[in-house]
Design an enzyme around this catalytic site. Structure first.
Site: not given
Length: 373
Positions: A151, A173, A288
């Site tokens: 990732d 991502k 996030m």
């Protein structure tokens, strides 16, 4: 008053990061903070290093023409990042097929007269950024893998632990852009496991804390693939420890709650949980959450969380580029915006934040000017 500061990380035997921070560090006002470290020196893989390009391009010595040399990091920084990643992916597709064929042939030749089962998949957490926070088991598995899918927040220093003959595949991502869909990642894991490969799925933090590890584990188990999870230090624990913040503390916080700042369908208002989360005795950790923090902070106060509740936002925690913004909840969103923090940033809200030696709202201002390691 808010505080923005950079805290140097411990020196590491696994990496040779060179921090440009002064030895005697003191906090700087978020309104005047200017970093001298460029984005290209990020320990994370959203900015490509020459070494990682070499690994990702899979330059095999074969009779077939080798892929064109990748652009240098300096030139790639000047191009659109999405374009660069899409070209990386396009160049890897034929090599993926080639590697899969090699593994299948190797498996068939080694299984004559026997029944060889599928390979194993390991979901490995790499922690919040500092490679010294890896578990010994994680290091062993990383070094023994045939293929690693990693990732965006897996650091370059972690990738340096990969064996020379293993292959790396970026499947990261970021907001608004996925290099591969989750379904494609599932199929990649399944295809290589069925070919008998040892496949490692590298994830920042812990694979089962906002890492979609549960989805990948469920899919593979339904296909009869053995899956082992190797936990990593989640950002909440690693970053809180770096700042000297106890997530729970007797008489201060009786529980801790992890929240995501993103709704599943990409909405901008995830704060349907705010009413139940506005508990002054609970530590809130938001993953996030940069984009939705203004809404969250306001909703928490609307539902009764005191406006002077201590909070901290930590950018690139546990790495040499770590920056922190400390502020009370009423000023928190404004100070984060002024400081210009970027992803990855973790947010901690709760009374335990003021237990940190770096909390600026001290009785004596001089005691706030803490020099760190």
């Amino acid at each position: 008053m808010a505080l923005v500061q950079r805290i140097p990380s411990f020196s590491s035997n696994l990496r040779n990061w060179k921090s440009t921070n002064p030895t005697n560090h003191k906090p700087v006002s978020s309104l005047h903070y200017k970093t001298q470290i460029t984005a290209s020196s990020s320990p994370f893989t959203e900015k490509h290093s020459a070494e990682r390009y070499q690994r990702d391009q899979w330059l095999y010595k074969s009779s077939t023409p080798s892929p064109s040399p990748p652009p240098s990091p300096s030139s790639s920084n000047q191009r659109d990042e999405v374009f660069v990643r899409e070209n990386d992916i396009a160049s890897q597709l034929p090599e993926l097929k080639k590697l899969l064929e090699v593994l299948r042939e190797k498996r068939e030749s080694g299984c004559r007269g026997g029944d060889c089962g599928a390979g194993d998949v390991f979901l490995v957490g790499t922690g919040p950024g500092d490679p010294e926070l890896l578990t010994l088991k994680a290091v062993r598995v990383i070094q023994s893998a045939d293929l690693l899918l990693y990732d965006r927040l897996v650091s370059n220093d972690v990738l340096e632990l990969v064996a020379p003959d293993a292959r790396l595949l970026y499947v990261g991502k970021t907001a608004g852009y996925h290099s591969r869909t989750q379904e494609e990642i599932h199929e990649l894991l399944l295809s290589f496991a069925e070919a008998g490969a040892t496949v490692v799925r590298l994830k920042g933090g812990d694979p089962l804390v906002f890492g979609r590890g549960g989805e990948e584990m469920d899919f593979l188990q339904q296909q009869g693939i053995r899956v082992q999870v190797i936990p990593g230090i989640t950002a909440a624990s690693g970053i809180a420890a770096e700042l000297g913040i106890p997530l729970t503390h007797r008489g201060v916080a009786t529980s801790v709650r992890f929240l995501t700042g993103h709704s599943r369908k990409g909405g901008t208002d995830p704060l349907f949980v705010a009413e139940n989360a506005a508990d002054p005795d609970t530590t809130l950790v938001v993953y996030m959450g940069l984009g939705t923090l203004p809404s969250l902070a306001q909703k928490l106060m609307d539902h009764g969380l005191p406006c002077d509740t201590p909070a901290v936002a930590v950018e690139r925690g546990t790495t040499p580029l770590q920056r922190n913004v400390f502020a009370e909840l009423k000023d928190f969103a404004t100070e984060i915006q002024s400081a210009g923090l970027v992803s990855p940033t973790l947010i901690i809200i709760g009374k335990v934040v003021e237990l940190s030696p770096f909390w600026p709202h001290c009785a004596k201002e001089s005691s706030c000017l803490v020099e760190t390691r």
